[in-house]
Design a protein around this motif. Structure first.
Motif, short mmCIF file in Angstrom:
data_model
loop_
_atom_site.label_atom_id
_atom_site.label_comp_id
_atom_site.label_asym_id
_atom_site.label_seq_id
_atom_site.Cartn_x
_atom_site.Cartn_y
_atom_site.Cartn_z
N GLU A 1 -0.49 5.31 -3.11
CA GLU A 1 -1.03 6.64 -3.29
C GLU A 1 -1.82 6.72 -4.59
OE1 GLU A 1 2.37 9.17 -3.37
OE2 GLU A 1 2.66 9.10 -1.20
N HIS A 2 -2.82 7.59 -4.62
CA HIS A 2 -3.58 7.81 -5.85
C HIS A 2 -2.63 8.28 -6.95
CE1 HIS A 2 -7.87 8.41 -4.02
NE2 HIS A 2 -7.35 7.23 -3.76
N ASN A 3 -2.86 7.79 -8.16
CA ASN A 3 -1.99 8.13 -9.29
C ASN A 3 -2.82 8.44 -10.53
OD1 ASN A 3 0.56 8.49 -10.49
ND2 ASN A 3 0.61 6.37 -11.24
N GLY B 1 -13.06 -3.70 -3.05
CA GLY B 1 -12.10 -4.59 -2.41
C GLY B 1 -10.67 -4.32 -2.85
N SER B 2 -10.44 -4.26 -4.16
CA SER B 2 -9.09 -4.04 -4.67
C SER B 2 -8.56 -2.66 -4.28
CB SER B 2 -9.07 -4.18 -6.19
OG SER B 2 -7.79 -3.92 -6.71
N ASN B 3 -9.40 -1.65 -4.39
CA ASN B 3 -8.96 -0.31 -4.03
C ASN B 3 -8.65 -0.21 -2.54
OD1 ASN B 3 -9.02 1.14 -6.58
ND2 ASN B 3 -11.24 0.88 -6.53
N ARG B 4 -9.40 -0.93 -1.72
CA ARG B 4 -9.14 -0.90 -0.29
C ARG B 4 -7.81 -1.58 0.03
NH1 ARG B 4 -13.76 -3.31 1.94
NH2 ARG B 4 -14.74 -1.26 1.99
N VAL B 5 -7.50 -2.68 -0.68
CA VAL B 5 -6.20 -3.33 -0.47
C VAL B 5 -5.07 -2.36 -0.77
CG1 VAL B 5 -4.64 -5.10 -1.38
CG2 VAL B 5 -7.01 -5.69 -0.86
N SER B 6 -5.15 -1.67 -1.91
CA SER B 6 -4.10 -0.72 -2.26
C SER B 6 -3.97 0.37 -1.21
CB SER B 6 -4.40 -0.09 -3.63
OG SER B 6 -4.37 -1.06 -4.65
N GLU B 7 -5.09 0.91 -0.77
CA GLU B 7 -5.06 1.97 0.24
C GLU B 7 -4.47 1.47 1.55
OE1 GLU B 7 -8.04 5.55 1.62
OE2 GLU B 7 -8.91 3.61 1.08
N ARG C 1 0.02 3.99 -7.00
CA ARG C 1 1.46 3.73 -7.04
C ARG C 1 2.00 3.62 -5.62
NH1 ARG C 1 4.73 8.74 -6.66
NH2 ARG C 1 6.41 7.68 -7.78
N LEU C 2 3.00 2.75 -5.47
CA LEU C 2 3.66 2.55 -4.18
C LEU C 2 5.16 2.55 -4.43
CD1 LEU C 2 3.50 1.78 -1.12
CD2 LEU C 2 3.60 -0.61 -1.86
N THR C 3 5.86 3.54 -3.89
CA THR C 3 7.30 3.62 -4.06
C THR C 3 8.00 2.67 -3.10
OG1 THR C 3 7.57 5.38 -2.43
CG2 THR C 3 7.13 6.05 -4.72
N ARG C 4 9.23 2.37 -3.42
CA ARG C 4 10.02 1.52 -2.52
C ARG C 4 10.16 2.17 -1.15
NH1 ARG C 4 13.46 -2.64 -3.25
NH2 ARG C 4 14.88 -3.03 -1.52
N GLU C 5 10.35 3.49 -1.13
CA GLU C 5 10.52 4.21 0.14
C GLU C 5 9.28 4.09 1.01
OE1 GLU C 5 13.40 5.30 -2.71
OE2 GLU C 5 11.20 5.45 -2.89
N ALA C 6 8.11 4.20 0.39
CA ALA C 6 6.86 4.07 1.15
C ALA C 6 6.67 2.64 1.64
CB ALA C 6 5.68 4.50 0.29
N TRP C 7 7.03 1.67 0.80
CA TRP C 7 6.92 0.27 1.23
C TRP C 7 7.84 -0.01 2.41
CZ3 TRP C 7 10.90 -3.42 1.06
CH2 TRP C 7 10.51 -4.73 1.42
N GLU C 8 9.05 0.56 2.41
CA GLU C 8 10.01 0.32 3.48
C GLU C 8 9.44 0.72 4.85
OE1 GLU C 8 12.82 -1.16 3.66
OE2 GLU C 8 13.75 -1.20 1.68
#
Length: 214
Positions: free
Chosen positions: A165-167, A154-160, A185-192
């Protein structure tokens, strides 16, 4: 705690609210902890974790102590914001923002749990989305981290689903046994690229002022 800015933040989405976990909110959540509705299999938490306590009274008291410890440690670099997750007026879990080197690197991690009564409805993704909006849009964060045991589907699916990205991987201990953890990890650019326009923030300006004075 009246007027304490870290507890005055609210994040509202079409499906739920994150509300500062005041002692009143913790009292509302305590029955879920007491009744064991924070558990999951495979075991999702690393050691030490109050939720693994078998005695309900000990479980609740140690959980409260852990929340209070997190509330008591506060600096511009490292702080923990604990939120009650409210759905249709009822508290159903918690979502925490754990700031690490925030004043210099803008990095943070997240931690959450959700009652067994409401799992499987997409609320895990929605509450993490709310937290990411607070961190990136409200607090100017630079990068989000997350991790979960590899069998915590569940948690890994939320992140994906949210674009992390895998880190790498690492080992940790749960219930005294080693377990492999997937890091994200999720960068600000990817979140945008996935930024939502239906999430509202309250109390953030006061909190940011509070943050600069500590």
């Amino acid at each position: 705690m009246i007027g304490y800015p870290p507890l005055q933040i609210r994040v509202r989405t079409p499906r739920l609210e994150l509300v500062g976990a005041s002692d009143e909110r913790l009292a509302e959540l305590a029955p879920l902890v007491r009744d064991g509705k924070v558990f999951a299999e495979p075991a999702p938490y690393d050691d030490p974790m109050s939720f693994y306590e078998s005695d309900p009274d000990v479980r609740v008291s140690r959980w409260l102590q852990s929340v209070w410890r997190g509330r008591g440690r506060f600096s511009p670099a490292e702080f923990r914001l604990a939120f009650a997750v409210i759905v249709d007026g009822e508290p159903v879990g918690m979502q925490d923002l754990i700031a690490e080197k925030f004043d210099t690197c803008g990095t943070f991690a997240s931690f959450s749990w959700l009652s067994t009564d409401v799992r499987g409805r997409g609320l895990g993704t929605e509450m993490r989305s709310a937290l990411l909006h607070l961190a990136f849009a409200g607090l100017g964060a630079g990068e989000a981290g997350s991790d979960a045991f590899v069998d915590n589907v569940g948690s890994n699916r939320v992140s994906e689903n949210l674009g992390y990205e895998h880190n790498g991987v690492e080992w940790d201990i749960r219930r005294g046994e080693p377990g492999l953890i997937q890091r994200w990890r999720l960068t600000r650019e990817a979140w945008e690229t996935r930024r939502r326009n239906d999430i509202d923030l309250t109390g953030v300006d006061d909190f940011r002022t509070f943050l600069t004075h500590h």
